[in-house]
Scaffold this active site. Structure first.
Site, short mmCIF file in Angstrom:
data_model
loop_
_atom_site.label_atom_id
_atom_site.label_comp_id
_atom_site.label_asym_id
_atom_site.label_seq_id
_atom_site.Cartn_x
_atom_site.Cartn_y
_atom_site.Cartn_z
N HIS A 108 0.80 -1.06 -0.08
CA HIS A 108 -0.11 -0.08 -0.04
C HIS A 108 0.90 1.18 0.08
CE1 HIS A 108 -3.31 -2.51 1.83
NE2 HIS A 108 -3.36 -2.76 0.60
N GLY A 175 -1.08 -9.17 12.61
CA GLY A 175 -1.74 -8.17 13.11
C GLY A 175 -2.49 -7.65 11.78
C1 BJW Z 1 -2.79 -6.64 16.90
C2 BJW Z 1 -2.35 -5.84 17.72
C3 BJW Z 1 -0.84 -6.37 18.36
C4 BJW Z 1 -3.90 -4.94 17.02
N1 BJW Z 1 -0.65 -7.67 17.99
N2 BJW Z 1 -2.56 -7.81 16.48
C5 BJW Z 1 -12.88 -7.58 -3.15
C6 BJW Z 1 -14.09 -7.67 -2.40
C7 BJW Z 1 -14.56 -6.64 -1.66
C8 BJW Z 1 -13.96 -5.39 -1.81
C9 BJW Z 1 -13.01 -5.30 -2.69
C10 BJW Z 1 -12.53 -6.50 -3.19
N3 BJW Z 1 -11.43 -6.00 -4.03
C11 BJW Z 1 -11.30 -4.45 -3.86
C12 BJW Z 1 -12.17 -4.24 -3.11
C13 BJW Z 1 -12.49 -2.73 -2.54
C14 BJW Z 1 -11.35 -2.43 -1.41
C15 BJW Z 1 -11.59 -3.22 -0.10
O1 BJW Z 1 -10.93 -4.11 -0.04
N4 BJW Z 1 -12.63 -2.58 0.38
C16 BJW Z 1 -12.82 -3.56 1.84
C17 BJW Z 1 -12.97 -2.60 2.94
C18 BJW Z 1 -14.11 -4.60 1.50
N5 BJW Z 1 -9.88 -2.35 -1.99
C19 BJW Z 1 -9.22 -1.48 -2.90
O2 BJW Z 1 -9.95 -0.63 -3.19
C20 BJW Z 1 -7.83 -1.82 -3.25
N6 BJW Z 1 -7.78 -1.59 -4.70
C21 BJW Z 1 -8.31 -2.48 -5.54
O3 BJW Z 1 -8.60 -3.61 -5.50
O4 BJW Z 1 -8.36 -1.89 -6.85
C22 BJW Z 1 -8.97 -2.64 -7.70
C23 BJW Z 1 -10.34 -2.51 -7.37
C24 BJW Z 1 -11.29 -1.01 -6.92
C25 BJW Z 1 -12.07 -0.75 -6.84
C26 BJW Z 1 -13.07 -2.18 -6.78
C27 BJW Z 1 -12.79 -3.12 -7.24
C28 BJW Z 1 -11.30 -3.41 -7.47
C29 BJW Z 1 -7.02 -0.69 -2.56
C30 BJW Z 1 -7.00 -0.81 -0.98
C31 BJW Z 1 -6.00 -0.19 -0.49
C32 BJW Z 1 -6.09 0.19 0.91
N7 BJW Z 1 -5.42 1.33 1.47
C33 BJW Z 1 -5.25 1.58 2.76
C34 BJW Z 1 -4.81 3.01 3.07
C35 BJW Z 1 -3.59 2.99 3.10
C36 BJW Z 1 -2.84 4.31 3.20
C37 BJW Z 1 -3.09 4.68 4.80
O5 BJW Z 1 -2.61 4.13 5.40
O6 BJW Z 1 -3.75 5.73 4.84
O7 BJW Z 1 -4.45 0.70 3.60
S1 BJW Z 1 -6.97 1.34 3.79
C38 BJW Z 1 -6.17 0.29 5.27
O8 BJW Z 1 -6.55 -1.04 5.38
C39 BJW Z 1 -4.75 0.50 5.10
C40 BJW Z 1 -4.32 -0.86 5.47
O9 BJW Z 1 -2.96 -1.16 5.13
C41 BJW Z 1 -5.36 -1.75 5.28
C42 BJW Z 1 -5.36 -3.19 6.11
O10 BJW Z 1 -5.69 -2.71 7.33
P1 BJW Z 1 -4.96 -3.67 8.37
O11 BJW Z 1 -3.50 -3.41 8.46
O12 BJW Z 1 -5.47 -4.90 8.46
O13 BJW Z 1 -5.50 -2.79 9.89
P2 BJW Z 1 -6.68 -2.92 10.55
O14 BJW Z 1 -6.76 -1.58 11.59
O15 BJW Z 1 -7.90 -3.24 9.71
O16 BJW Z 1 -6.43 -3.93 11.75
C43 BJW Z 1 -5.40 -4.12 12.68
C44 BJW Z 1 -5.41 -5.67 13.11
O17 BJW Z 1 -4.30 -5.59 14.11
C45 BJW Z 1 -6.69 -5.97 13.85
O18 BJW Z 1 -7.12 -7.43 13.39
C46 BJW Z 1 -6.41 -6.07 15.34
O19 BJW Z 1 -6.91 -7.17 16.06
C47 BJW Z 1 -4.75 -6.43 15.42
N8 BJW Z 1 -4.16 -6.02 16.34
N9 BJW Z 1 -3.12 -4.76 17.99
C48 BJW Z 1 -1.24 -8.33 16.86
N10 BJW Z 1 -0.42 -5.68 19.35
#
Ligand code: BJW
Length: 238
Positions: A108, A175
């Site tokens: 990302h 995580g």
């Molecule tokens: C601990 C802990 C400790 C806490 N020890 N654990 C297929 C199906 C449905 C939707 C889509 C799909 N394909 C595409 C989509 C749309 C969309 C998407 O996925 N939406 C979902 C919400 C459903 N995806 C996209 O748009 C992607 N693009 C794409 O696919 O292009 C083609 C396309 C476009 C449009 C339609 C279809 C296709 C791009 C995704 C880009 C994500 N960007 C972000 C922002 C980055 C910049 C920024 O940081 O500001 O990336 S969003 C955000 O989420 C960020 C993160 O990298 C990402 C993942 O989050 P993460 O890391 O999992 O964090 P959290 O907060 O969710 O979870 C933390 C975890 O840690 C928890 O589980 C806690 O329990 C745990 N934890 N403390 C261990 N100490």
């Protein structure tokens, strides 16, 4: 040397113990009233570039002040212990590099890089103003070099991530809530291709029921157990 090809996918939870809030955690202070899912979009930037730039400025300062924790260091050490290793990170902080990891694919992007929102070129050395600076070449707004919702991941990086997930012996998710695609599909790709799946997370996720081993604990203590677990798996796979 452990005779395994290992792929690790990290999310915001690995940096939580470094004091970096996870993506879906409540934002703090001034940012508490904003939903991060509504700021990390091209539409939000087009509507209010100053607001989005200021949010990233706050997060840039926060991640620059943070230090890698023992989970980041543990993964960097693991890279030297196994036959093949790839670290796929969804995080935009650079804590894995700062901990010494080498084989890293940033799915990302990176919050510490800035690019032109029109031409896409990376622009260095701009001022940290309240409003986004303008591209010296075309005058367009500069933006953080990260992947927002609705934007495509870099095709080469995603292709490599999928290839390495489909070829590994062990896939470890650390995580991440495993909610955001296409990154969330990578553990499934590995599992379908025959890899053992390990999850480290303090909470249940969409991935937990598919995992062969679940370490329901913080990243720091979970990563500390990996070498022992991989030694067992390595022996088992011959
Ligand atoms: C601990 C802990 C400790 C806490 N020890 N654990 C297929 C199906 C449905 C939707 C889509 C799909 N394909 C595409 C989509 C749309 C969309 C998407 O996925 N939406 C979902 C919400 C459903 N995806 C996209 O748009 C992607 N693009 C794409 O696919 O292009 C083609 C396309 C476009 C449009 C339609 C279809 C296709 C791009 C995704 C880009 C994500 N960007 C972000 C922002 C980055 C910049 C920024 O940081 O500001 O990336 S969003 C955000 O989420 C960020 C993160 O990298 C990402 C993942 O989050 P993460 O890391 O999992 O964090 P959290 O907060 O969710 O979870 C933390 C975890 O840690 C928890 O589980 C806690 O329990 C745990 N934890 N403390 C261990 N100490």
């Amino acid at each position: 040397m452990i005779d395994l090809d290992v792929v690790v996918l990290t999310g915001a939870g690995i940096s939580a113990e470094s004091g970096v809030p996870t993506f879906r955690d409540a934002q703090t202070g001034l940012w508490a009233r904003y939903d991060p899912q509504e700021l990390a979009t091209p539409e939000a930037f087009a509507r209010d570039p100053k607001l989005v730039w200021q949010w990233y400025g706050w997060r840039r300062r926060l991640t620059a002040a943070a230090q890698p924790n023992s989970a980041h260091f543990g993964l960097a050490a693991l890279e030297r212990e196994v036959r093949a290793f790839t670290l796929l990170t969804q995080n935009v902080d650079d804590l894995h590099y700062r901990a010494g990891s080498v084989s890293v694919l940033e799915l990302h992007g990176n919050i510490h890089r800035t690019r032109c929102s029109i031409e896409g070129v990376v622009v260095e050395g701009h001022d940290e103003d309240d409003a986004p600076p303008q591209c010296p070449a075309c005058g367009g707004w500069l933006r953080p070099d990260v992947v927002w919702f609705g934007e495509m991941l870099d095709a080469w990086i995603l292709g490599e991530a999928e290839r390495r997930a489909s070829e590994c012996d062990v896939f470890i998710s650390v995580g991440t809530s495993a909610q955001v695609y296409p990154a969330a599909a990578l553990p499934q790709t590995a599992k379908r291709a025959g890899a053992a799946l390990i999850e480290i997370n303090i909470d249940d996720t969409a991935l937990s029921s598919h995992a062969d081993y679940v370490l329901r604990e913080p990243a720091t203590s979970g990563v500390a157990q990996l070498e022992g677990l991989l030694n067992t798996l390595g022996r088992r796979s011959g």
